[in-house]
Scaffold this motif. Structure first.
Motif, mmCIF file in Angstrom:
data_model
loop_
_atom_site.group_PDB
_atom_site.id
_atom_site.type_symbol
_atom_site.label_atom_id
_atom_site.label_comp_id
_atom_site.label_asym_id
_atom_site.label_seq_id
_atom_site.Cartn_x
_atom_site.Cartn_y
_atom_site.Cartn_z
ATOM 1 N N SER A 24 25.853 45.315 23.562
ATOM 2 C CA SER A 24 26.612 46.341 22.687
ATOM 3 C C SER A 24 26.743 47.681 23.653
ATOM 4 O O SER A 24 27.860 48.156 23.538
ATOM 5 N N THR A 25 26.422 47.530 24.841
ATOM 6 C CA THR A 25 26.577 48.565 25.853
ATOM 7 C C THR A 25 27.917 48.057 26.944
ATOM 8 O O THR A 25 27.733 48.690 27.923
ATOM 9 N N GLN A 28 26.491 47.769 30.840
ATOM 10 C CA GLN A 28 26.665 48.932 31.767
ATOM 11 C C GLN A 28 25.465 49.415 32.282
ATOM 12 O O GLN A 28 25.330 50.046 33.196
ATOM 13 N N SER A 59 23.873 52.779 20.091
ATOM 14 C CA SER A 59 24.890 52.029 20.931
ATOM 15 C C SER A 59 26.089 51.818 20.037
ATOM 16 O O SER A 59 27.226 51.429 20.780
ATOM 17 N N PRO A 64 29.731 53.260 26.249
ATOM 18 C CA PRO A 64 28.651 52.568 27.139
ATOM 19 C C PRO A 64 28.189 53.728 28.194
ATOM 20 O O PRO A 64 27.120 53.588 28.609
ATOM 21 N N MET A 67 25.422 55.776 26.697
ATOM 22 C CA MET A 67 24.427 54.895 26.589
ATOM 23 C C MET A 67 23.540 54.666 27.762
ATOM 24 O O MET A 67 22.435 54.517 27.972
ATOM 25 N N LYS A 68 24.409 54.445 29.081
ATOM 26 C CA LYS A 68 23.664 54.359 30.174
ATOM 27 C C LYS A 68 22.831 55.452 30.723
ATOM 28 O O LYS A 68 21.651 55.348 31.228
#
Length: 100
Positions: A24-25, A28, A59, A64, A67-68
């Protein structure tokens, strides 16, 4: 019914939760960072499922890249034994009387 079976399998298998979050990310985030966030040693199984659910919902709504950054900031907080991160000692701060 297929969706229900999928959800049960995702809840039961921790490695699959890591894969779902990585997917879902858009891959990354490093696998080790996601595993550190989901495997907090002080959390029970239900707490870890709750952590997964919150991160999964985030997410779906964040990019992304965001989220990282979130995973990189959460990793030392969620799993402090793997590094030298220590929570601040708040015990002494509550002993003082307020000025109000």
């Amino acid at each position: 019914t297929i969706t229900l079976i999928y959800r049960i399998i995702v809840i039961a298998v921790p490695k699959l939760r890591v894969n779902v979050l990585m997917m879902s990310t858009l891959y990354q985030v490093d696998r080790s960072v996601v595993e550190r966030c989901l495997s907090c040693p002080t959390h029970s199984f239900l707490d870890q499922v709750g952590d997964y659910w919150v991160l999964f919902l985030l997410s779906r709504n964040l990019s992304p890249i965001a989220m990282k950054e979130l995973f990189n900031e959460l990793a030392p907080i969620m799993n402090p034994e793997q590094n030298n991160f220590h929570y601040p000692n708040l015990q002494n701060n509550f002993d003082k009387e307020s000025k109000l």
